[in-house]
Design a protein around this motif. Structure first.
Motif, PDB file in Angstrom:
ATOM      1  N   VAL A  62       0.826  -1.207   0.000  1.00 28.99           N
ATOM      2  CA  VAL A  62       0.000   0.000   0.000  1.00 28.99           C
ATOM      3  C   VAL A  62       0.861   1.258   0.000  1.00 28.99           C
ATOM      4  O   VAL A  62       0.446   2.305  -0.475  1.00 28.99           O
ATOM      5  N   THR A  63       2.089   1.146   0.500  1.00 27.59           N
ATOM      6  CA  THR A  63       2.978   2.300   0.582  1.00 27.59           C
ATOM      7  C   THR A  63       3.168   2.967  -0.771  1.00 27.59           C
ATOM      8  O   THR A  63       3.184   4.190  -0.892  1.00 27.59           O
ATOM      9  N   GLY A  64       3.287   2.167  -1.816  1.00 23.89           N
ATOM     10  CA  GLY A  64       3.489   2.718  -3.156  1.00 23.89           C
ATOM     11  C   GLY A  64       2.313   3.543  -3.619  1.00 23.89           C
ATOM     12  O   GLY A  64       2.482   4.561  -4.300  1.00 23.89           O
ATOM     13  N   GLY A 147     -14.065   5.695  -3.337  1.00 20.29           N
ATOM     14  CA  GLY A 147     -15.087   4.661  -3.454  1.00 20.29           C
ATOM     15  C   GLY A 147     -14.920   3.570  -2.420  1.00 20.29           C
ATOM     16  O   GLY A 147     -15.904   3.058  -1.867  1.00 20.29           O
ATOM     17  N   SER A 148     -13.659   3.247  -2.126  1.00 19.37           N
ATOM     18  CA  SER A 148     -13.403   2.205  -1.122  1.00 19.37           C
ATOM     19  C   SER A 148     -13.840   2.655   0.262  1.00 19.37           C
ATOM     20  O   SER A 148     -14.200   1.850   1.114  1.00 19.37           O
ATOM     21  N   TRP A 149     -13.822   3.976   0.497  1.00 14.06           N
ATOM     22  CA  TRP A 149     -14.251   4.490   1.805  1.00 14.06           C
ATOM     23  C   TRP A 149     -15.744   4.303   2.000  1.00 14.06           C
ATOM     24  O   TRP A 149     -16.230   4.228   3.126  1.00 14.06           O
ATOM     25  N   ILE A 150     -16.485   4.281   0.894  1.00 14.26           N
ATOM     26  CA  ILE A 150     -17.923   4.052   0.981  1.00 14.26           C
ATOM     27  C   ILE A 150     -18.211   2.557   1.054  1.00 14.26           C
ATOM     28  O   ILE A 150     -19.021   2.087   1.846  1.00 14.26           O
ATOM     29  N   ASN A 203      -1.966  -2.313   6.250  1.00 15.48           N
ATOM     30  CA  ASN A 203      -2.586  -1.264   5.431  1.00 15.48           C
ATOM     31  C   ASN A 203      -2.248   0.140   5.916  1.00 15.48           C
ATOM     32  O   ASN A 203      -1.820   0.984   5.141  1.00 15.48           O
ATOM     33  N   ASP A 204      -2.394   0.398   7.208  1.00 18.19           N
ATOM     34  CA  ASP A 204      -2.379   1.783   7.685  1.00 18.19           C
ATOM     35  C   ASP A 204      -1.006   2.319   8.032  1.00 18.19           C
ATOM     36  O   ASP A 204      -0.860   3.531   8.190  1.00 18.19           O
ATOM     37  N   VAL A 205       0.009   1.459   8.138  1.00 19.39           N
ATOM     38  CA  VAL A 205       1.352   1.992   8.383  1.00 19.39           C
ATOM     39  C   VAL A 205       1.801   2.834   7.199  1.00 19.39           C
ATOM     40  O   VAL A 205       2.614   3.753   7.333  1.00 19.39           O
ATOM     41  N   SER A 206       1.230   2.571   6.019  1.00 22.41           N
ATOM     42  CA  SER A 206       1.577   3.351   4.828  1.00 22.41           C
ATOM     43  C   SER A 206       1.212   4.819   4.983  1.00 22.41           C
ATOM     44  O   SER A 206       1.815   5.691   4.355  1.00 22.41           O
ATOM     45  N   ASN A 207       0.215   5.114   5.832  1.00 25.00           N
ATOM     46  CA  ASN A 207      -0.178   6.505   6.040  1.00 25.00           C
ATOM     47  C   ASN A 207       0.918   7.306   6.728  1.00 25.00           C
ATOM     48  O   ASN A 207       0.982   8.531   6.599  1.00 25.00           O
ATOM     49  N   ALA A 208       1.763   6.629   7.481  1.00 30.54           N
ATOM     50  CA  ALA A 208       2.862   7.308   8.161  1.00 30.54           C
ATOM     51  C   ALA A 208       4.114   7.355   7.302  1.00 30.54           C
ATOM     52  O   ALA A 208       4.816   8.373   7.257  1.00 30.54           O
ATOM     53  N   VAL A 278     -11.924  -7.621   5.419  1.00 35.98           N
ATOM     54  CA  VAL A 278     -12.056  -6.569   4.406  1.00 35.98           C
ATOM     55  C   VAL A 278     -10.736  -5.816   4.225  1.00 35.98           C
ATOM     56  O   VAL A 278     -10.295  -5.565   3.097  1.00 35.98           O
ATOM     57  N   VAL A 279     -10.064  -5.474   5.327  1.00 32.68           N
ATOM     58  CA  VAL A 279      -8.819  -4.708   5.250  1.00 32.68           C
ATOM     59  C   VAL A 279      -7.706  -5.522   4.603  1.00 32.68           C
ATOM     60  O   VAL A 279      -6.966  -5.030   3.742  1.00 32.68           O
ATOM     61  N   LEU A 280      -7.567  -6.788   5.005  1.00 34.31           N
ATOM     62  CA  LEU A 280      -6.523  -7.632   4.429  1.00 34.31           C
ATOM     63  C   LEU A 280      -6.736  -7.853   2.930  1.00 34.31           C
ATOM     64  O   LEU A 280      -5.775  -7.864   2.151  1.00 34.31           O
ATOM     65  N   ALA A 281      -7.979  -8.015   2.517  1.00 34.55           N
ATOM     66  CA  ALA A 281      -8.277  -8.200   1.094  1.00 34.55           C
ATOM     67  C   ALA A 281      -7.824  -6.983   0.294  1.00 34.55           C
ATOM     68  O   ALA A 281      -7.239  -7.106  -0.791  1.00 34.55           O
ATOM     69  N   ASN A 282      -8.055  -5.783   0.828  1.00 29.85           N
ATOM     70  CA  ASN A 282      -7.642  -4.561   0.142  1.00 29.85           C
ATOM     71  C   ASN A 282      -6.135  -4.345   0.205  1.00 29.85           C
ATOM     72  O   ASN A 282      -5.543  -3.810  -0.740  1.00 29.85           O
ATOM     73  N   SER A 283      -5.506  -4.760   1.299  1.00 30.14           N
ATOM     74  CA  SER A 283      -4.048  -4.662   1.391  1.00 30.14           C
ATOM     75  C   SER A 283      -3.390  -5.552   0.348  1.00 30.14           C
ATOM     76  O   SER A 283      -2.366  -5.200  -0.245  1.00 30.14           O
ATOM     77  N   PHE A 284      -3.974  -6.705   0.113  1.00 33.70           N
ATOM     78  CA  PHE A 284      -3.419  -7.657  -0.850  1.00 33.70           C
ATOM     79  C   PHE A 284      -3.386  -7.062  -2.257  1.00 33.70           C
ATOM     80  O   PHE A 284      -2.445  -7.283  -3.015  1.00 33.70           O
ATOM     81  N   ILE A 285      -4.409  -6.262  -2.596  1.00 40.15           N
ATOM     82  CA  ILE A 285      -4.442  -5.662  -3.939  1.00 40.15           C
ATOM     83  C   ILE A 285      -3.819  -4.271  -3.945  1.00 40.15           C
ATOM     84  O   ILE A 285      -3.795  -3.597  -4.987  1.00 40.15           O
ATOM     85  N   GLY A 286      -3.307  -3.816  -2.791  1.00 40.74           N
ATOM     86  CA  GLY A 286      -2.608  -2.545  -2.719  1.00 40.74           C
ATOM     87  C   GLY A 286      -3.491  -1.328  -2.637  1.00 40.74           C
ATOM     88  O   GLY A 286      -3.057  -0.221  -2.967  1.00 40.74           O
ATOM     89  N   LEU A 287      -4.737  -1.480  -2.186  1.00 36.43           N
ATOM     90  CA  LEU A 287      -5.668  -0.354  -2.108  1.00 36.43           C
ATOM     91  C   LEU A 287      -5.775   0.135  -0.668  1.00 36.43           C
ATOM     92  O   LEU A 287      -6.141  -0.634   0.220  1.00 36.43           O
ATOM     93  N   PRO A 288      -5.431   1.415  -0.401  1.00 40.40           N
ATOM     94  CA  PRO A 288      -5.554   1.925   0.962  1.00 40.40           C
ATOM     95  C   PRO A 288      -7.010   2.159   1.340  1.00 40.40           C
ATOM     96  O   PRO A 288      -7.701   2.955   0.707  1.00 40.40           O
ATOM     97  N   VAL A 289      -7.482   1.439   2.329  1.00 36.06           N
ATOM     98  CA  VAL A 289      -8.852   1.618   2.804  1.00 36.06           C
ATOM     99  C   VAL A 289      -8.806   2.104   4.246  1.00 36.06           C
ATOM    100  O   VAL A 289      -7.780   2.017   4.905  1.00 36.06           O
ATOM    101  N   SER A 290      -9.923   2.599   4.705  1.00 33.15           N
ATOM    102  CA  SER A 290     -10.000   3.098   6.073  1.00 33.15           C
ATOM    103  C   SER A 290     -10.361   1.965   7.027  1.00 33.15           C
ATOM    104  O   SER A 290     -11.465   1.436   6.973  1.00 33.15           O
TER     105      SER A 290
END
Length: 346
Positions: A62-64, A147-150, A203-208, A278-290
């Motif tokens: 997700v960092t990228g 869209g992922s946030w919704i 997922n969320d360490v990428s925010n930092a 849900v979070v792990l599935a999005n991390s796997f595809i590289g999409l930052p979700v909340s």
């Protein structure tokens, strides 16, 4: 001057990580404390282990996206790499200041929202200064993330509702003693708490560290000491997040764990299982979700399984209000901070 700027970025990144731990990881782990499956001290220990594991194993995906998937940093760096460094510093500080404010008022907000909004703010002011054109910003990437946030809270609520429905049908309704079932589910919730911390770190360490990665890579750094660049920054972010949880996390844990709906081990398990999935599935595809949106959706989902009256709608209303204002506040603050920083460093 560049070395001062790079040191300031590292400190800002650690401050952002601390905020993520105090707010985002705290709401992710709040269900475990709210259901009394774990104490705050136990949550901190588990988070220290599994948050770092998730960050180091999957955090790079997700960092990228956070680093270079929204604003064309390479294009701006070709003009002057200092512009990128100043812009990312402004973005980190803007996002972190907003999260600090929200945590003070015990409101769980999206650190992903905050950081993406702040980076977008840098992109907008870059257009104003003439560094890039409007078409250079990856608007489709922003729309996809938005869209992922919704979708993520809806998915979290749906999966959590279904999980709790199955648990209630297979275990609670057939049990002679509900308290015995809840006691057994404590162990399952401990397992899902570990999974939650792992998913959050992924997922969320990428925010930092996403903005830091962008800048340090532009300046040609490939590592620090025995660590590669990505590993060193992921460690910085992971450690900062755990410290944030340990020092200030109790504020948001109180809101998520006790204020939205009554949580039991079976409900907490259902919410955590849904959120982590849900979070792990999005991390796997590289999409930052909340993680925040997903978790709050999941808690609401298990609450609705017991009827609308079991959900504190006034608390949810206040939380959702902060969600709507997070992106514009972070973007505007980022633009405001950029101006004096640019004057000082450039």
């Amino acid at each position: 001057m560049d070395i001062i700027l790079l040191i300031a970025l590292a400190l800002a990144g650690f401050y952002m990580a601390w905020n993520i731990g105090a707010n985002d990881l705290s709401n992710a782990m709040g269900t475990s404390v709210g259901s009394k499956a774990l104490t705050l001290k136990q949550v901190i220990v588990l988070a220290a282990i599994f948050e770092l594991a998730g960050a180091l194993l999957f955090g790079g995906n997700v960092t990228g996206t956070i680093a270079k998937g929204i604003v064309p940093l390479d294009t701006i760096a070709a003009i002057n790499p200092t512009i990128v460094a100043v812009g990312m510093l402004a973005a980190i500080l803007a996002a972190a200041f907003w999260i600090t404010c929200a945590t003070f008022y015990k409101l769980p907000v999206s650190t992903t929202h905050s950081l993406v909004g702040a980076v977008a703010g840098f992109g907008i002011i870059s257009i104003f200064y003439g560094y890039i054109g409007t078409s250079d910003i990856q608007w489709f990437e922003l729309v996809k993330i938005a869209g992922s946030w919704i979708v993520s809270p809806v998915l979290g609520a749906s999966v959590a509702y279904l999980a709790f429905f199955v648990v209630r049908k297979l275990f609670l309704k057939k049990a002679e003693e509900v308290a015995g079932v809840e006691k057994k589910f404590v162990w399952l919730q401990i397992a899902t708490a570990c999974l939650m911390a792992f998913a959050h770190g992924s997922n969320d360490v990428s925010n930092a560290i996403g903005p830091l990665y962008a800048v340090y890579s532009i300046y040609g750094y490939d590592g620090f000491g025995p660590f590669g660049l990505t590993t060193a920054l992921l460690l910085l972010g992971g450690v900062g997040i755990v410290i944030g949880l340990a020092t200030w996390g109790y504020k948001v844990i109180d809101t998520v764990g006790t204020k939205i709906t009554e949580l039991t081990p079976t409900r907490g398990f259902s919410a955590e299982f849904a959120t982590a999935s849900v979070v792990l599935a999005n991390s796997f595809i590289g999409l930052p979700v909340s993680t925040t949106h997903t978790l709050i959706g999941s808690v609401i989902g298990v609450g609705l399984a017991g009827g609308i009256s079991s959900v504190n709608l006034s608390v949810i209303k206040n939380i959702v209000k902060t969600w709507f204002i997070t992106v514009p506040i972070a973007a505007l603050t980022s633009m405001i901070i950029f101006v004096p920083l640019a004057w000082f460093f450039m």
